[in-house]
Design an enzyme around this catalytic site. Structure first.
Site, short mmCIF file in Angstrom:
data_model
loop_
_atom_site.label_atom_id
_atom_site.label_comp_id
_atom_site.label_asym_id
_atom_site.label_seq_id
_atom_site.Cartn_x
_atom_site.Cartn_y
_atom_site.Cartn_z
N SER A 48 27.02 41.04 48.74
CA SER A 48 26.49 40.58 47.45
C SER A 48 25.00 40.85 47.31
CB SER A 48 26.75 39.08 47.30
OG SER A 48 26.12 38.58 46.14
N LEU A 49 24.58 41.20 46.10
CA LEU A 49 23.17 41.43 45.81
C LEU A 49 22.42 40.14 45.49
CD1 LEU A 49 23.33 44.61 43.52
CD2 LEU A 49 23.17 44.45 46.02
N LYS A 83 35.28 28.11 42.77
CA LYS A 83 34.49 27.49 41.70
C LYS A 83 35.14 26.26 41.09
CE LYS A 83 32.20 31.74 40.22
NZ LYS A 83 31.91 32.62 39.08
N ASN A 99 29.27 26.61 40.10
CA ASN A 99 28.84 27.74 40.93
C ASN A 99 27.55 27.46 41.69
OD1 ASN A 99 26.92 27.99 38.83
ND2 ASN A 99 26.87 30.21 39.06
N ASP A 149 26.84 30.12 35.38
CA ASP A 149 27.56 31.26 34.80
C ASP A 149 27.51 31.20 33.29
OD1 ASP A 149 28.41 32.54 37.13
OD2 ASP A 149 30.24 31.34 37.27
N GLY A 181 40.06 32.35 34.42
CA GLY A 181 39.68 31.65 35.65
C GLY A 181 38.36 30.92 35.51
N GLY A 182 37.72 30.63 36.65
CA GLY A 182 36.47 29.88 36.64
C GLY A 182 35.37 30.57 35.87
N ALA A 183 35.17 31.87 36.14
CA ALA A 183 34.14 32.62 35.41
C ALA A 183 34.53 32.76 33.95
CB ALA A 183 33.94 33.99 36.04
N ILE A 198 31.89 41.35 33.12
CA ILE A 198 31.05 40.49 33.97
C ILE A 198 31.02 40.97 35.41
CG2 ILE A 198 31.51 38.52 32.46
CD1 ILE A 198 33.09 37.28 34.83
N TYR A 231 29.57 43.09 38.21
CA TYR A 231 28.22 43.68 38.26
C TYR A 231 28.03 44.73 39.34
CZ TYR A 231 26.74 40.67 42.22
OH TYR A 231 26.60 40.06 43.44
#
Length: 297
Positions: free
Chosen positions: A19-20, A75, A96, A111, A137-139, A229, A231
């Site tokens: 992850s960034l 999440k 989150n 988010d 979902g959560g996002a 979404i 990335y």
């Protein structure tokens, strides 16, 4: 600015090692003169079942973490293990960001604020009469709520799990009574997209571990704006296909930055510079950092 408190932060989820988000947070902390260490806690790499999220939180708390970000697939399940939940996150049913405070664990959702800021920046004049969203979902819950707060008049939620889509639509409709929120099956996408202004994609399809398109590219038309979404990669197969057909697009990079801005502010009490964090993010992408298999936090 100088802050003598050294921050220890973690990212809990599956497949989060590349992850960034951790290097983006730490670069901004250095710019602000903060001592800040952010490490991924990859449940897959550690061999920990995501169902043990409560234990993982307890371990992090005992080990002195100040906060953790929580991503897929925890999440929603994390809510049962918190002492307090911010009203926005509670309404969404997804968290989150978890702060470990002297009075307990506090959950937030950046988010939804992150997507709202990203959409306003990246598609400032986009029509929102009718928006179709893939993923419940959560996002997806966070993004849908942001779309309705931004003035979407009609939101159609599409998910392979029809019951999950219906539950989300009912919840959103109850909280946003001035908007119409309904559902459709993937088989009905051609019909619903023919009347839509925009499409928002909130499923894992397109990530490094789940390549491909979430729908038939022939359903995209130039009048449709398309937001993703995911990335990493910034240019998903969906966005590339949309641009080929003349659609305006919004990559997941903007949401990744803006949710990180809000999370950083919650964790440190210091508001970071969004433009500088965007530059950090783009530098990481330009450096050919490994593809992240995670959605935005």
């Amino acid at each position: 600015m100088n802050d003598s408190h050294p921050y220890l932060v973690g990212l809990i989820g599956t497949g989060v090692l590349p992850s960034l988000t951790p290097p983006m947070h730490m670069a901004e902390a250095r710019a602000l003169g903060l001592a800040y260490v952010y490490r991924p806690l990859d449940l897959t790499a550690l061999g920990i079942d995501p169902a043990r999220i409560g234990e993982v939180l307890a371990w992090a708390e005992r080990l002195g973490y100040d906060a953790v970000n929580v991503t897929h697939p925890c999440k929603q399940s994390v809510l049962a293990h918190l002492d307090r939940i911010d009203p926005v996150a509670a309404a969404l049913g997804a968290v989150n960001t978890v702060l470990f405070t002297s009075t307990g664990r506090v959950g937030h959702n950046t988010d939804t604020t992150g997507f709202a800021a990203a959409f306003t920046d990246g598609l400032p004049d986009a029509a929102t009469r009718h928006v179709v969203q893939l993923g419940a979902g959560g996002a997806g819950s966070a993004v849908a709520d942001a779309l309705l707060r931004l003035g979407t008049a009609h939101l159609t939620v599409v998910d392979l799990d029809a019951a999950r889509a219906r539950t989300l639509a009912d919840d959103l409709g109850a909280r946003h009574p001035l908007s119409v929120v309904d559902t459709a099956s993937p088989a009905d996408l051609a019909a619903v997209l023919s009347d839509a202004d925009g499409l928002v994609h909130c499923t894992p399809v397109g990530m490094a571990e789940h390549p491909g398109l979430p729908l038939d590219a022939q359903l995209l038309r130039p009048e449709l704006w398309v937001a993703d979404i995911v990335y990493r990669p910034l240019d998903t197969e969906l966005l590339l296909a949309a641009r080929e057909r003349g659609c305006r697009t919004l990559s997941g990079g903007r949401m990744a930055v803006h949710q990180a801005v809000d999370a950083f502010a919650l964790i440190t009490g210091t508001r970071p510079d969004p433009d500088r964090m965007t530059a950090h993010f783009l530098d990481l992408v330009a450096a050919d950092a490994p593809l992240s298999p995670a959605l935005p936090l």
